[in-house]
Design an enzyme around this catalytic site. Structure first.
Site, short mmCIF file in Angstrom:
data_model
loop_
_atom_site.label_atom_id
_atom_site.label_comp_id
_atom_site.label_asym_id
_atom_site.label_seq_id
_atom_site.Cartn_x
_atom_site.Cartn_y
_atom_site.Cartn_z
N THR A 1 0.81 -1.21 0.00
CA THR A 1 0.00 0.00 0.00
C THR A 1 0.84 1.26 0.00
OG1 THR A 1 -1.81 -1.13 1.14
CG2 THR A 1 -1.78 1.26 1.28
N ASP B 1 1.41 -6.53 -4.92
CA ASP B 1 0.48 -6.63 -3.80
C ASP B 1 1.00 -7.77 -2.93
OD1 ASP B 1 -1.90 -7.77 -2.31
OD2 ASP B 1 -2.85 -6.05 -3.26
N SER C 1 -0.32 -9.96 -1.23
CA SER C 1 -0.99 -11.25 -1.34
C SER C 1 -0.34 -12.13 -2.40
CB SER C 1 -2.48 -11.06 -1.65
OG SER C 1 -2.66 -10.40 -2.89
N THR D 1 1.02 -5.10 3.96
CA THR D 1 0.73 -5.59 5.31
C THR D 1 0.14 -6.99 5.35
OG1 THR D 1 -1.47 -4.54 5.30
CG2 THR D 1 0.36 -3.26 6.19
N ASP D 2 -0.53 -7.41 4.28
CA ASP D 2 -1.29 -8.67 4.37
C ASP D 2 -0.42 -9.87 4.67
OD1 ASP D 2 -3.65 -7.34 3.98
OD2 ASP D 2 -3.89 -7.90 1.87
N THR E 1 1.95 -10.79 14.13
CA THR E 1 0.74 -11.18 13.41
C THR E 1 -0.02 -9.92 13.05
OG1 THR E 1 -1.19 -12.66 13.45
CG2 THR E 1 -0.74 -11.43 15.46
N THR F 1 -1.93 -23.80 18.74
CA THR F 1 -3.23 -23.56 19.33
C THR F 1 -3.94 -22.40 18.64
OG1 THR F 1 -4.43 -22.95 21.35
CG2 THR F 1 -2.18 -22.11 21.12
#
Length: 325
Positions: free
Chosen positions: A12, A51, A53, A83-84, A153, A262
């Site tokens: 971005t 991008d 992704s 960021t993704d 994360t 988990t």
């Protein structure tokens, strides 16, 4: 002055238009943010313009090789990234560049550099300044904090505080001054460069009623090399109907490494409950406090760099870059 290499991969920060698409803004970073050159002698390279992704194992390897080839010429590195998947790239580079001994700081923005109220200028300036400090880790710098690459994360899609490191305090905070954490990891051995990643890894999020039959076809023909299983709580899955533990046993028998993490905060303990012990008996590996991003990238790294199941299991059980929490 310190020398900092900025590697642009897209995201971005350098996008424009509506809808947003990758642009050539990276070539004008120091023109758009002139204060960067007051912090360090800057060199900028466009490695990709994607991008995030679209980023994956081949791009992680290319970035690792770029840093390795330049490690003697620069005091620190900044990676501009979308960021993704930034947390996946940060974890992957942590495993590929163990004990590099220099800062590798990933950053980006929630709004493009050319937009009003952009967070890009601050994030870039913060990242470059951190790259001049004694921070021998891979980290993500966003909204005034630096989080460890293997504990990061993406926690918010449209807040400026886009990243967190659940269960682990930030390794630096940037206010009027920069406060480095006493928990910074120092190199513990010689620099180890292992850039390879094997993408034959699947992430399986356990949900009630999930049928093992959905996974069975992947256990044939080597299509699957590693399975990251996000179990309930301390590491439990159904062991009656459906019996996921039997599927895990068949996967291990077929040569698939199975790593259990988990879905909740905290750490896996495969010895605590009967249904978690059955996973251990089936050959699953407890992931401790691994988050999804580090678990997936570490599994890909293990498959690519270790030839035997025993060596892969040993690697997955060891804490390499602070990932197990």
């Amino acid at each position: 002055m310190p020398r900092v290499l900025i590697l642009h991969t897209g995201g971005t920060l350098g996008m424009s238009g509506s809808p947003l698409y990758p642009d050539a803004y990276a070539t004008r970073l120091t023109e758009a943010v002139p204060e960067l050159e007051q912090l360090a002698t800057i060199e900028t390279r466009i490695v990709f313009n994607l991008d995030s992704s679209d980023m994956g194992p081949p791009h992680w390897e290319a970035l690792a090789r770029e840093i390795d080839a330049s490690r003697e010429d620069f005091d620190g590195f900044v990676i501009v990234h979308g960021t993704d998947t930034m947390a996946y790239t940060a974890a992957a580079l942590s495993f590929a560049l163990v004990d590099l001994g220099k800062p590798v700081i990933l950053t980006g923005a929630q709004r493009p550099l050319g937009a009003l109220r952009t967070d890009a200028r601050r994030n870039l300036a913060d990242a470059v300044e951190l790259a001049t400090r004694a921070i021998p880790e891979v980290g993500i710098c966003f909204d005034g904090i630096l989080v460890r690459g293997t504990r990061a994360t993406k926690s918010h899609a449209n807040d400026y505080r886009a990243f967190d490191s659940p269960g682990t305090a930030p390794i630096a905070k940037l206010g009027v001054d920069i406060e480095l954490s006493a928990g910074l990891r120092q190199p513990v051995g010689d620099y180890a460069f292992r850039p390879g990643f094997d993408a034959r890894v699947m992430m399986l999020h356990m949900t009630p009623g999930l049928s093992p039959q959905l996974i069975e076809p992947l256990l044939k023909g080597g299509a699957l090399g590693g399975l990251v299983l996000a179990a309930y709580g301390m590491g439990t899955v159904p062991a009656s109907k459906p019996d996921m533990t039997a599927m895990v046993a068949r996967a291990v028998e077929a040569g698939v490494e199975v790593l259990v993490i988990t879905q909740a905060a905290g750490k896996v303990d495969l010895g605590l409950y009967e249904n978690s012990r059955r996973l251990a008996d089936a050959g699953a590996i407890g992931g401790g406090g691994l988050h999804v991003e580090a678990a997936v990238t570490k599994m890909m790294h293990a498959l690519a760099n270790f030839e035997t199941s025993a060596s892969r299991r040993d690697y997955l059980l060891r804490d390499i870059a602070g990932e197990r929490g």
